[in-house]
Design a protein around this motif. Structure first.
Motif, PDB file in Angstrom:
ATOM      1  N   PRO A 199      44.416 -36.137  35.532  1.00  0.00           N
ATOM      2  CA  PRO A 199      43.459 -35.634  36.522  1.00  0.00           C
ATOM      3  C   PRO A 199      43.580 -34.123  36.699  1.00  0.00           C
ATOM      4  O   PRO A 199      44.661 -33.541  36.516  1.00  0.00           O
ATOM      5  CB  PRO A 199      43.876 -36.362  37.806  1.00  0.00           C
ATOM      6  CG  PRO A 199      45.350 -36.574  37.636  1.00  0.00           C
ATOM      7  CD  PRO A 199      45.553 -36.848  36.170  1.00  0.00           C
ATOM      8  N   ALA A 200      42.477 -33.506  37.020  1.00  0.00           N
ATOM      9  CA  ALA A 200      42.501 -32.086  37.377  1.00  0.00           C
ATOM     10  C   ALA A 200      42.946 -31.950  38.826  1.00  0.00           C
ATOM     11  O   ALA A 200      42.527 -32.726  39.688  1.00  0.00           O
ATOM     12  CB  ALA A 200      41.118 -31.476  37.195  1.00  0.00           C
ATOM     13  N   ALA A 201      43.818 -30.983  39.091  1.00  0.00           N
ATOM     14  CA  ALA A 201      44.276 -30.758  40.463  1.00  0.00           C
ATOM     15  C   ALA A 201      43.157 -30.164  41.305  1.00  0.00           C
ATOM     16  O   ALA A 201      43.067 -30.415  42.514  1.00  0.00           O
ATOM     17  CB  ALA A 201      45.492 -29.840  40.465  1.00  0.00           C
ATOM     18  N   SER A 202      42.304 -29.371  40.670  1.00  0.00           N
ATOM     19  CA  SER A 202      41.146 -28.792  41.359  1.00  0.00           C
ATOM     20  C   SER A 202      40.112 -28.404  40.320  1.00  0.00           C
ATOM     21  O   SER A 202      40.377 -28.416  39.119  1.00  0.00           O
ATOM     22  CB  SER A 202      41.558 -27.566  42.184  1.00  0.00           C
ATOM     23  OG  SER A 202      42.086 -26.550  41.349  1.00  0.00           O
ATOM     24  N   GLY A 203      38.930 -28.058  40.798  1.00  0.00           N
ATOM     25  CA  GLY A 203      37.840 -27.730  39.894  1.00  0.00           C
ATOM     26  C   GLY A 203      37.012 -28.954  39.552  1.00  0.00           C
ATOM     27  O   GLY A 203      37.211 -30.043  40.117  1.00  0.00           O
ATOM     28  N   SER A 204      36.077 -28.801  38.622  1.00  0.00           N
ATOM     29  CA  SER A 204      35.190 -29.913  38.277  1.00  0.00           C
ATOM     30  C   SER A 204      34.814 -29.883  36.807  1.00  0.00           C
ATOM     31  O   SER A 204      34.885 -28.846  36.140  1.00  0.00           O
ATOM     32  CB  SER A 204      33.909 -29.850  39.124  1.00  0.00           C
ATOM     33  OG  SER A 204      33.160 -28.676  38.810  1.00  0.00           O
ATOM     34  N   VAL A 205      34.435 -31.059  36.300  1.00  0.00           N
ATOM     35  CA  VAL A 205      33.929 -31.222  34.943  1.00  0.00           C
ATOM     36  C   VAL A 205      32.624 -32.000  35.043  1.00  0.00           C
ATOM     37  O   VAL A 205      32.557 -33.017  35.749  1.00  0.00           O
ATOM     38  CB  VAL A 205      34.922 -31.986  34.041  1.00  0.00           C
ATOM     39  CG1 VAL A 205      34.355 -32.125  32.630  1.00  0.00           C
ATOM     40  CG2 VAL A 205      36.274 -31.296  34.010  1.00  0.00           C
ATOM     41  N   SER A 206      31.592 -31.529  34.360  1.00  0.00           N
ATOM     42  CA  SER A 206      30.309 -32.226  34.409  1.00  0.00           C
ATOM     43  C   SER A 206      29.704 -32.329  33.018  1.00  0.00           C
ATOM     44  O   SER A 206      29.953 -31.490  32.153  1.00  0.00           O
ATOM     45  CB  SER A 206      29.329 -31.505  35.348  1.00  0.00           C
ATOM     46  OG  SER A 206      29.046 -30.196  34.877  1.00  0.00           O
ATOM     47  N   ILE A 207      28.931 -33.385  32.812  1.00  0.00           N
ATOM     48  CA  ILE A 207      28.201 -33.596  31.561  1.00  0.00           C
ATOM     49  C   ILE A 207      26.719 -33.666  31.883  1.00  0.00           C
ATOM     50  O   ILE A 207      26.283 -34.528  32.654  1.00  0.00           O
ATOM     51  CB  ILE A 207      28.653 -34.882  30.860  1.00  0.00           C
ATOM     52  CG1 ILE A 207      30.067 -34.715  30.295  1.00  0.00           C
ATOM     53  CG2 ILE A 207      27.689 -35.253  29.738  1.00  0.00           C
ATOM     54  CD1 ILE A 207      30.588 -35.954  29.575  1.00  0.00           C
ATOM     55  N   ASP A 208      25.974 -32.735  31.339  1.00  0.00           N
ATOM     56  CA  ASP A 208      24.519 -32.691  31.553  1.00  0.00           C
ATOM     57  C   ASP A 208      24.159 -32.753  33.030  1.00  0.00           C
ATOM     58  O   ASP A 208      23.214 -33.427  33.436  1.00  0.00           O
ATOM     59  CB  ASP A 208      23.841 -33.837  30.798  1.00  0.00           C
ATOM     60  CG  ASP A 208      24.123 -33.786  29.302  1.00  0.00           C
ATOM     61  OD1 ASP A 208      24.372 -32.682  28.783  1.00  0.00           O
ATOM     62  OD2 ASP A 208      24.117 -34.840  28.659  1.00  0.00           O
ATOM     63  N   GLY A 209      24.956 -32.069  33.850  1.00  0.00           N
ATOM     64  CA  GLY A 209      24.691 -31.999  35.273  1.00  0.00           C
ATOM     65  C   GLY A 209      25.307 -33.106  36.100  1.00  0.00           C
ATOM     66  O   GLY A 209      25.247 -33.068  37.332  1.00  0.00           O
ATOM     67  N   THR A 210      25.913 -34.111  35.456  1.00  0.00           N
ATOM     68  CA  THR A 210      26.554 -35.210  36.174  1.00  0.00           C
ATOM     69  C   THR A 210      28.044 -34.924  36.333  1.00  0.00           C
ATOM     70  O   THR A 210      28.747 -34.731  35.333  1.00  0.00           O
ATOM     71  CB  THR A 210      26.376 -36.533  35.409  1.00  0.00           C
ATOM     72  OG1 THR A 210      24.986 -36.841  35.308  1.00  0.00           O
ATOM     73  CG2 THR A 210      27.087 -37.668  36.133  1.00  0.00           C
ATOM     74  N   ASP A 211      28.528 -34.917  37.548  1.00  0.00           N
ATOM     75  CA  ASP A 211      29.937 -34.651  37.811  1.00  0.00           C
ATOM     76  C   ASP A 211      30.777 -35.846  37.364  1.00  0.00           C
ATOM     77  O   ASP A 211      30.572 -36.971  37.822  1.00  0.00           O
ATOM     78  CB  ASP A 211      30.144 -34.396  39.308  1.00  0.00           C
ATOM     79  CG  ASP A 211      31.530 -33.844  39.626  1.00  0.00           C
ATOM     80  OD1 ASP A 211      32.485 -34.194  38.914  1.00  0.00           O
ATOM     81  OD2 ASP A 211      31.659 -33.062  40.584  1.00  0.00           O
ATOM     82  N   ILE A 212      31.734 -35.599  36.452  1.00  0.00           N
ATOM     83  CA  ILE A 212      32.576 -36.678  35.954  1.00  0.00           C
ATOM     84  C   ILE A 212      34.044 -36.487  36.360  1.00  0.00           C
ATOM     85  O   ILE A 212      34.925 -37.189  35.872  1.00  0.00           O
ATOM     86  CB  ILE A 212      32.491 -36.790  34.417  1.00  0.00           C
ATOM     87  CG1 ILE A 212      33.021 -35.501  33.753  1.00  0.00           C
ATOM     88  CG2 ILE A 212      31.072 -37.088  33.976  1.00  0.00           C
ATOM     89  CD1 ILE A 212      33.192 -35.628  32.250  1.00  0.00           C
ATOM     90  N   THR A 213      34.299 -35.542  37.253  1.00  0.00           N
ATOM     91  CA  THR A 213      35.669 -35.166  37.609  1.00  0.00           C
ATOM     92  C   THR A 213      36.498 -36.354  38.060  1.00  0.00           C
ATOM     93  O   THR A 213      37.696 -36.449  37.742  1.00  0.00           O
ATOM     94  CB  THR A 213      35.663 -34.102  38.721  1.00  0.00           C
ATOM     95  OG1 THR A 213      34.763 -33.052  38.366  1.00  0.00           O
ATOM     96  CG2 THR A 213      37.051 -33.533  38.929  1.00  0.00           C
ATOM     97  N   LYS A 214      35.910 -37.275  38.787  1.00  0.00           N
ATOM     98  CA  LYS A 214      36.649 -38.418  39.326  1.00  0.00           C
ATOM     99  C   LYS A 214      36.442 -39.687  38.492  1.00  0.00           C
ATOM    100  O   LYS A 214      36.981 -40.746  38.825  1.00  0.00           O
ATOM    101  CB  LYS A 214      36.210 -38.691  40.765  1.00  0.00           C
ATOM    102  CG  LYS A 214      36.406 -37.513  41.724  1.00  0.00           C
ATOM    103  CD  LYS A 214      37.867 -37.122  41.854  1.00  0.00           C
ATOM    104  CE  LYS A 214      38.031 -35.993  42.873  1.00  0.00           C
ATOM    105  NZ  LYS A 214      39.453 -35.571  42.978  1.00  0.00           N
ATOM    106  N   GLN A 215      35.684 -39.587  37.427  1.00  0.00           N
ATOM    107  CA  GLN A 215      35.390 -40.775  36.636  1.00  0.00           C
ATOM    108  C   GLN A 215      36.533 -41.101  35.672  1.00  0.00           C
ATOM    109  O   GLN A 215      37.304 -40.225  35.274  1.00  0.00           O
ATOM    110  CB  GLN A 215      34.086 -40.592  35.856  1.00  0.00           C
ATOM    111  CG  GLN A 215      32.854 -40.521  36.744  1.00  0.00           C
ATOM    112  CD  GLN A 215      31.567 -40.634  35.959  1.00  0.00           C
ATOM    113  OE1 GLN A 215      31.558 -41.084  34.823  1.00  0.00           O
ATOM    114  NE2 GLN A 215      30.461 -40.213  36.562  1.00  0.00           N
ATOM    115  N   SER A 216      36.622 -42.367  35.282  1.00  0.00           N
ATOM    116  CA  SER A 216      37.654 -42.817  34.358  1.00  0.00           C
ATOM    117  C   SER A 216      37.359 -42.332  32.945  1.00  0.00           C
ATOM    118  O   SER A 216      36.247 -41.882  32.634  1.00  0.00           O
ATOM    119  CB  SER A 216      37.723 -44.347  34.350  1.00  0.00           C
ATOM    120  OG  SER A 216      36.545 -44.888  33.757  1.00  0.00           O
TER     121      SER A 216
END
Length: 230
Positions: free
Chosen positions: A54-71
């Protein structure tokens, strides 16, 4: 908005952060070389993008969809694949059986095998009997068979002779030409930059250079300083 966007990502392991406030975007059809010295945090960055850690902070998105908390599985369903260090083959399965794990159709298996003549000849052989280079081809072919839109490759050349790695690079280029966005971590820095359009240099957990691969190749002092940790 198309693309895989990493925004101010920090990854913590053990006593503290190994990646700090990293931000960049992977665009379809382009290869980005991620380079830097051992211990710079490159592998941890890829693992945070694919969901291994997991990222401690920040975000990751695919084509505008936030996937930071996704498996990791959910990210894969959105078209994200990660080739991790080493040869993650299933040794008891044949080459074809390995490819069928990710290919959705039989024609796709045949299509991928056509890209790898060495594998076509060994299609019914257990992967345990293949050479190191052939096993790495299986790993790459299995990723191609899944048709990911975003592909993270971590040290594809690990344990391989440079001549074998050089033969695998055109496959990566071809995949990008088909529209995939690729993030390439590689110890053979100049070879990786030679097939990439974009480049990131990570040193001591931070991005110290972001631009085109050509710009980095034309500035050897920048690359040299990064590997010295300056």
């Amino acid at each position: 908005m198309s693309g895989l966007r990493v925004q101010d990502v920090t990854v913590t392991r053990g006593a503290g952060p190994v990646i700090r406030d990293v931000a960049f975007t992977l665009e379809p059809g382009r290869i980005t070389a991620l380079v830097g010295p051992n211990g710079a945090g490159k592998t941890s960055l890829l693992e945070s993008i694919s969901g291994v850690v997991p990222a401690a902070s920040g975000s990751v998105s695919i084509d505008g969809t936030d996937i930071t908390k996704q498996s990791r599985v959910a990210r894969a369903k959105l078209g994200l694949a990660h080739i991790e260090q080493g040869r993650a083959v299933f040794p008891g399965l044949t080459v074809v059986e390995n490819l069928k794990l990710t290919a959705r159709t039989w024609p796709r298996v045949e299509e991928v095998l056509a890209l790898f003549p060495e594998l076509e000849k060994r299609r019914n052989s257990p992967t345990a009997l293949l050479s190191g280079g052939e096993q790495q081809m299986v790993v790459l072919a299995r990723a191609f068979a899944a048709r990911p839109r975003y592909l993270l490759i971590d040290e594809m050349s690990l344990g391989l002779a440079p001549v074998v790695f050089t033969r695998l690079l055109p496959m990566v280029t071809r995949f990008a030409e088909e529209g995939a966005a690729i993030l390439l971590v590689e110890q053979f820095t100049h070879l990786a930059l030679g097939v990439s359009q974009d480049a990131l240099v990570v040193s001591s957990g931070r991005v110290t250079f972001q631009g085109t691969a050509k710009e980095l190749l034309d500035a050897p002092e920048t690359l040299h300083s990064a590997y010295l940790g300056e």
